[in-house]
Design a protein around this motif. Structure first.
Motif, PDB file in Angstrom:
ATOM      1  N   GLY A  48       0.926  -1.254   0.015  1.00 47.56           N
ATOM      2  CA  GLY A  48      -0.039  -0.132   0.030  1.00 47.56           C
ATOM      3  C   GLY A  48       0.988   1.357  -0.038  1.00 47.56           C
ATOM      4  N   GLN A  49       0.113   2.391   0.115  1.00 46.42           N
ATOM      5  CA  GLN A  49       0.795   3.674   0.019  1.00 46.42           C
ATOM      6  C   GLN A  49       0.190   4.539   1.356  1.00 46.42           C
ATOM      7  N   TYR A  50       1.230   5.289   1.878  1.00 46.11           N
ATOM      8  CA  TYR A  50       0.908   5.882   3.206  1.00 46.11           C
ATOM      9  C   TYR A  50       1.190   7.305   3.088  1.00 46.11           C
ATOM     10  N   ASP A  51       0.663   8.407   3.414  1.00 44.71           N
ATOM     11  CA  ASP A  51       0.993   9.974   3.562  1.00 44.71           C
ATOM     12  C   ASP A  51       2.030  10.078   4.575  1.00 44.71           C
ATOM     13  N   ALA A  52       2.249   9.240   5.420  1.00 44.33           N
ATOM     14  CA  ALA A  52       3.209   9.478   6.424  1.00 44.33           C
ATOM     15  C   ALA A  52       3.387   8.250   7.395  1.00 44.33           C
ATOM     16  N   VAL A  53       4.710   8.165   7.389  1.00 45.43           N
ATOM     17  CA  VAL A  53       5.318   7.046   8.346  1.00 45.43           C
ATOM     18  C   VAL A  53       6.079   7.427   9.603  1.00 45.43           C
ATOM     19  N   VAL A  54       5.534   7.049  10.757  1.00 39.67           N
ATOM     20  CA  VAL A  54       6.196   7.358  11.996  1.00 39.67           C
ATOM     21  C   VAL A  54       6.788   6.025  12.489  1.00 39.67           C
ATOM     22  N   SER A  55       8.048   5.992  12.956  1.00 41.71           N
ATOM     23  CA  SER A  55       8.868   4.994  13.288  1.00 41.71           C
ATOM     24  C   SER A  55       9.104   5.145  14.849  1.00 41.71           C
ATOM     25  N   ILE A  56       8.679   4.192  15.730  1.00 42.06           N
ATOM     26  CA  ILE A  56       9.012   4.546  17.130  1.00 42.06           C
ATOM     27  C   ILE A  56       9.809   3.104  17.563  1.00 42.06           C
ATOM     28  N   GLU A  57      11.041   3.684  17.888  1.00 40.69           N
ATOM     29  CA  GLU A  57      11.953   2.464  18.268  1.00 40.69           C
ATOM     30  C   GLU A  57      12.578   1.420  17.192  1.00 40.69           C
ATOM     31  N   MET A  58      12.202   1.933  15.864  1.00 40.66           N
ATOM     32  CA  MET A  58      12.650   0.884  15.022  1.00 40.66           C
ATOM     33  C   MET A  58      14.098   0.864  14.677  1.00 40.66           C
ATOM     34  N   PHE A  59      14.792   2.097  14.835  1.00 47.66           N
ATOM     35  CA  PHE A  59      16.162   1.725  14.736  1.00 47.66           C
ATOM     36  C   PHE A  59      16.947   0.680  15.695  1.00 47.66           C
ATOM     37  N   GLU A  60      16.420   0.505  16.904  1.00 44.34           N
ATOM     38  CA  GLU A  60      16.999  -0.495  17.716  1.00 44.34           C
ATOM     39  C   GLU A  60      16.243  -1.704  17.491  1.00 44.34           C
ATOM     40  N   ALA A  61      15.210  -1.811  17.055  1.00 43.07           N
ATOM     41  CA  ALA A  61      14.468  -2.947  16.839  1.00 43.07           C
ATOM     42  C   ALA A  61      14.980  -3.627  15.683  1.00 43.07           C
ATOM     43  N   VAL A  62      15.219  -3.141  14.463  1.00 42.40           N
ATOM     44  CA  VAL A  62      15.740  -3.678  13.193  1.00 42.40           C
ATOM     45  C   VAL A  62      17.266  -4.072  13.430  1.00 42.40           C
ATOM     46  N   GLY A  63      18.100  -3.147  14.042  1.00 36.07           N
ATOM     47  CA  GLY A  63      19.401  -3.364  14.120  1.00 36.07           C
ATOM     48  C   GLY A  63      20.072  -2.527  13.009  1.00 36.07           C
ATOM     49  N   GLU A  64      21.358  -2.299  13.173  1.00 31.38           N
ATOM     50  CA  GLU A  64      21.929  -1.472  12.286  1.00 31.38           C
ATOM     51  C   GLU A  64      22.241  -2.033  10.745  1.00 31.38           C
TER      52      GLU A  64
END
Length: 84
Positions: A48-64
């Motif tokens: 799908g397509q979204y107007d906005a995406v907000v990430s909360i703690e995704m950097f830590e969750a997915v890993g570098e």
């Protein structure tokens, strides 16, 4: 803290996604309002397509090591002119 009521009063139809059944259950208890949709789903499987995406703690969750894949996914999901 993510607040579905704030988002929905402004402009958004918030959707929360998580791959942890425990976290999704917790979010469902906290956000009992019908203002947000909560899904137990991996971000990589979204379409799908979204107007906005907000990430909360995704950097830590997915890993570098997975940041490039994560950002490609966010870019793919955003409509032209969308915000992340």
């Amino acid at each position: 803290r993510w607040c579905p009521s704030r988002c929905s009063k402004r402009w958004a139809k918030p959707t929360g996604r998580n791959i942890s059944a425990r976290c999704a259950a917790c979010c469902a208890r906290v956000g009992r309002q019908p203002l947000a949709q909560l899904e137990l789903r991996d971000y990589r499987d979204l379409d799908g397509q979204y107007d906005a995406v907000v990430s909360i703690e995704m950097f830590e969750a997915v890993g570098e090591a997975y940041w490039p894949q994560y950002f490609r996914t966010v870019r793919r999901l955003l409509r032209p002119g969308g915000q992340a």
